[in-house]
Design a protein around this motif. Structure first.
Motif, PDB file in Angstrom:
ATOM      1  N   LEU A 154       0.829  -1.203   0.000  1.00 33.62           N
ATOM      2  CA  LEU A 154       0.000   0.000   0.000  1.00 33.62           C
ATOM      3  C   LEU A 154       0.867   1.257   0.000  1.00 33.62           C
ATOM      4  CD1 LEU A 154      -3.013  -0.751   2.351  1.00 33.62           C
ATOM      5  CD2 LEU A 154      -2.686  -1.250  -0.048  1.00 33.62           C
ATOM      6  N   VAL A 197      -1.271   3.499  -3.442  1.00 32.88           N
ATOM      7  CA  VAL A 197      -2.651   3.042  -3.387  1.00 32.88           C
ATOM      8  C   VAL A 197      -3.457   4.101  -2.652  1.00 32.88           C
ATOM      9  CG1 VAL A 197      -4.197   1.298  -2.458  1.00 32.88           C
ATOM     10  CG2 VAL A 197      -2.034   0.616  -3.472  1.00 32.88           C
ATOM     11  N   THR A 237      -9.213   3.258  -2.624  1.00 36.50           N
ATOM     12  CA  THR A 237      -9.046   1.885  -3.107  1.00 36.50           C
ATOM     13  C   THR A 237      -8.891   0.903  -1.954  1.00 36.50           C
ATOM     14  OG1 THR A 237      -8.003   2.717  -5.121  1.00 36.50           O
ATOM     15  CG2 THR A 237      -7.630   0.404  -4.568  1.00 36.50           C
ATOM     16  N   ALA A 238      -8.009   1.255  -1.017  1.00 36.58           N
ATOM     17  CA  ALA A 238      -7.755   0.360   0.108  1.00 36.58           C
ATOM     18  C   ALA A 238      -9.007   0.202   0.956  1.00 36.58           C
ATOM     19  CB  ALA A 238      -6.605   0.891   0.952  1.00 36.58           C
ATOM     20  N   GLU A 259     -12.144   0.618   0.070  1.00 41.91           N
ATOM     21  CA  GLU A 259     -13.133  -0.171  -0.664  1.00 41.91           C
ATOM     22  C   GLU A 259     -12.856  -1.663  -0.525  1.00 41.91           C
ATOM     23  OE1 GLU A 259     -14.460   0.857  -4.808  1.00 41.91           O
ATOM     24  OE2 GLU A 259     -13.167  -0.836  -5.278  1.00 41.91           O
ATOM     25  N   ALA A 260     -11.573  -2.021  -0.691  1.00 39.59           N
ATOM     26  CA  ALA A 260     -11.205  -3.430  -0.592  1.00 39.59           C
ATOM     27  C   ALA A 260     -11.500  -3.947   0.810  1.00 39.59           C
ATOM     28  CB  ALA A 260      -9.725  -3.610  -0.926  1.00 39.59           C
TER      29      ALA A 260
END
Lengths: 246, 246
Positions: free
Chosen positions: A96, A101, A105-106, A108-109
């Motif tokens: 990350l 990142v 994005t992180a 959401e994951a």
DNA sequence: AGACGTTTAATTGTCTGACAAATGAAAATT
DNA sequence: AATTTTCATTTGTCAGACAATTAAACGTCT
């Protein structure tokens, strides 16, 4: 397990690969003892330091463990979930931080994965998991808490939620995602107001899990994900505004 | 980054930890060059082989890369997702095989994680991802396919499904879960009838993703998860029956 | 002056040989 | 028989050396 092309570079890497393949293919069983370093050196026709470098590589991946003494040596290690946690967290954290990142994005994951656990957690939660979740939610409501402590408690809450699914494979996979988020989460400063809302959601999630209401838990996690994204967005906007002003 | 207690064992592990911490804390930046092995040996007051063992440990985790020659040395490596894939897959595979993780547990984890991706995949799928999914589904319908090739294509199909979510963090986390399942999947022998059903589900999933129907995709994945579990259960039952008879 | 080949220095990769430390087993002693 | 001692085995570390690689510095020729 002894083929080495005549390429006299990366010998230790080749040896490590040969042994790793032997372990993964089942040629070497758990707790089986490897030949001594001297014997390996002879087999592979290299020197002992080269063998040692190969063994250290495998040790770094927790594939083997070594023991000194007469009956010592290198043994195929039974890879434990807890050993793998640490490696996964290190790797995920660096991934990350080194690949730009985005928080979005992180985040959401992370929440996508957690929501995957929620139905199972609702179904199988034990008193233990519920107690941990409630204890962490309560800790988060204490006024004097630093932002870091708040984040750490947040991680603990979500870990309990994931562990409640009773699936070690899921717990392992998610450990990386959840823990690796912590450095990114620490950039957010939580106001008393936002903390209140988060704690409220956490309590509601614990309630839904206790009532085994998977749909409710899923919806609440969705709310929490959106709110976290919103908070991060505010931090980013504020920073850009401050930069434009200066 | 230079503290070593006077414990003259595990020196290389201590040095590896010191450098690893320096990288994770940001003390050492990406692409920054570490001191040469000789300088490190001097700094840590150890010999060069010991330093080298430490560096090999870090290299095994892809934290550094080394280069020979005048301007060579050890450099902090930018950890790429593809590098991390490999490590995650080996670790996950060994975790499953060494800890008696049941097919049911692994399968449950895999499909739970995939279902977490499905809504995002439905939303963001590109023509590329759809084409890959359809191509793999078509390959799976070929009659002459071995069980291994069928499984490999199955993995490729699901990889495309996950990648369609357009979130590299999710792709990374799921690579381990999906690929590590392959050895377990290979124990299943797929009859023509079961293949037909699986291919049908795959095609239907591709349709749902193309139509951006997340609910449909989720339901189909649930069907597929149940059917896979059923197939595995049959294999296990047959084996036990055979054992009881003999 | 510029292009091209040569030398050179720095660095990793490997080897040899050695000693220290740990550890369990065998032998010796009580 | 129990305890202590000795000993062999194995890993952990060290010192010094040489080979291979690489890019920069240097020199030479056009």
């Amino acid at each position: 397990m002894k083929i080495d092309p005549k390429n006299p570079a990366d010998l230790s890497a080749q040896i490590a690969k040969a042994i790793r393949d032997a372990i993964m293919s089942g040629d070497l069983l758990v707790d089986e003892r490897l030949p001594s370093e001297a014997e390996l050196a002879e087999q592979f026709e290299v020197s002992r330091p080269t063998v040692r470098e190969a063994l250290k590589r495998l040790g770094a991946q927790s594939l083997i463990r070594t023991q000194r003494g007469a009956t010592g040596g290198a043994f195929v290690n039974r890879l434990k979930f807890e050993d793998a946690y640490g490696q996964q967290i290190t790797t995920s954290t660096l991934l990350l931080s080194m690949n730009d990142v985005s928080f979005a994005t992180a985040c959401e994951a992370r929440y996508a994965l957690e929501r995957a656990c929620a139905p199972l957690s609702a179904q199988r939660r034990t008193a233990d998991h519920l107690a941990t979740m409630r204890a962490e939610a309560h800790r988060q409501s204490q006024p004097g808490l630093t932002d870091e402590a708040f984040c750490a408690s947040d991680v603990a809450f979500h870990r309990a939620l994931v562990d409640a699914a009773g699936n070690p494979v899921l717990s392992y996979q998610l450990a990386g995602a959840v823990e690796a988020m912590q450095p990114l989460m620490n950039m957010i400063t939580f106001s008393a107001r936002s903390r209140e809302r988060i704690v409220g959601l956490h309590s509601a999630i614990a309630d839904a899990i206790e009532l085994q209401d998977a749909a409710k838990a899923d919806a609440l996690l969705d709310d929490l994900a959106r709110y976290t994204q919103e908070l991060a967005q505010n931090v980013i906007s504020d920073r850009e505004a401050a930069r434009a002003q200066s």
